[in-house]
Enzyme design. Sequence first.
Site, PDB file in Angstrom:
ATOM      1  N   ASP A 291       0.793  -1.273  -0.019  1.00  0.00           N
ATOM      2  CA  ASP A 291      -0.028   0.096   0.032  1.00  0.00           C
ATOM      3  C   ASP A 291       0.846   1.167  -0.049  1.00  0.00           C
ATOM      4  OD1 ASP A 291       0.872  -0.861   2.493  1.00  0.00           O
ATOM      5  OD2 ASP A 291      -0.491   0.534   3.450  1.00  0.00           O
ATOM      6  N   GLU A 292       0.211   2.331  -0.460  1.00  0.00           N
ATOM      7  CA  GLU A 292       0.751   3.869  -0.344  1.00  0.00           C
ATOM      8  C   GLU A 292       2.195   3.776  -0.578  1.00  0.00           C
ATOM      9  OE1 GLU A 292      -2.128   5.373   2.974  1.00  0.00           O
ATOM     10  OE2 GLU A 292      -0.589   4.137   3.693  1.00  0.00           O
TER      11      GLU A 292
END
Length: 477
Positions: A291-292
């Site tokens: 993620d991210e």
Amino acid sequence: MHTLIPAPLSFRSESGQFRLSAETSLCAPDDLRPLAERLAASLRAAAGLPLPLREKTTGAICLALTEDDSALGDEGYRLEVRPETVKLTAARPAGLFYGIQTLRQLLPPDPRSVPPAIDACTLLDVPRFPWRGAMLDVARHFFPVEAVKRLIDQMAFYKFNILHLHLTDDQGWRLEIKSWPKLAEVGGSSATRGDPGGYYTQEEYAEIVRYAAERFITIVPEIDMPSHTQAAIAACPELKGISKYSGLYTGTEVGFCTLNIHEEITYRFIEDVFGELAALTPGPYLHIGGDEAHSTPEADYQNFIARAQQIVRQTGKQIIAWEEAAKGQLLPDTIAQYWWQADLARRAAASGNRLIMSPATQVYLDIKYNASTPLGQDWTQKYIEVQDAYDWDPAAALEGVDAALILGVEAPLWTETIATPQEADFMYFPRLCAVAEVGWTPQEGRAWEDFRRRLAAHGPRLEALGINYYRSPQIPW
Ligand code: NGO
């Protein structure tokens, strides 16, 4: 009317009551006795009675496994409560375990105040989804083994079967890795706000896994990559990780660092870490995060996800990754975890990958209940009251996605603002009760008005379990 949570697939009231007393016993065929003995403990505590294991069947609670009841699957059970006897049958041990949880909930919350009795009834109960999970972020704040066991007990009472542990992040690395000792020694020493750090030794992690397995809960460990890695980058300079910051990190920004995609040592690191993790984890899944990764150039990210999957797949485990991983090529059996970007989750589904549903607007339990909740976050710009966590359908939440690809639901608790088990309780409960029913009960068997009534009856149960729950004004406690 029963007050079971999650509501069973089918329930019929019968006449009379099964009264428990010091004479009440448990019975099980010889080969089931060790399991029956293990299951008995929580029932004894709930009934406040010795419930010895005996041969006789009248006046007894009888457990049996049946081979030819295909309606039950791996987790279903049948329960018949009659004035003279209670019969619990399942096709597999997990079903018996869930039947025992139901019996615990059919008993009065405090058996010492009334002679314990169970109203006669007939149940057939089978879960809707095979994935009924909660997640605990032990990286932003560390939660010791005892706190995790306590959460496992709470989850078991509501028939969850998955506990995802977010073991690493910028603020801390929480698992001993023998081939890279500095990860835990150095990377484990910090936490958000400069609060105390900590990590699990491999023995402690194995103890959590064992404790969960006894309660039919699979631990899904996550090592988040290539971003959310500041603790590893700070602990192991030889990784040549790239970051806006140097040293250990105690803030709450995200996406400011990345593993070095072009260094071979990065892939040795992944092989070592996931190799040890796989050896410690009997369950079939390893979570690689993903993620991210805002500091990882797009093409690098895609290459990284492809290569990381190849390496981790070598361990024989199935891979889970946050939805962003769908920007690259997913292996056919990689499971994507949806949290925020519907288009990426849809992309994963379009390539036939299965999905775990963790929409941040419904089941991110670190999001505040309302503007005055003292803990938690509000970045989603939508608070999550109990009804929000309850009133949605995982199979319909992503328009256009084939319902057959939806494995189930998982409620994460991110811990940037949550540091103690009591604070975790407050954010989990009672929303975790709502999520339990979202995961277990068929959509047509659920209704908010009925759930509110049943949840109100769980107030004393949550208190008896020592859970510091939020007294939501939506519930007629
Ligand atoms: C995001 C982020 C986490 C935060 C969380 C806070 C995911 C998958 N990545 O969810 O690092 O802790 O929000 O709600």
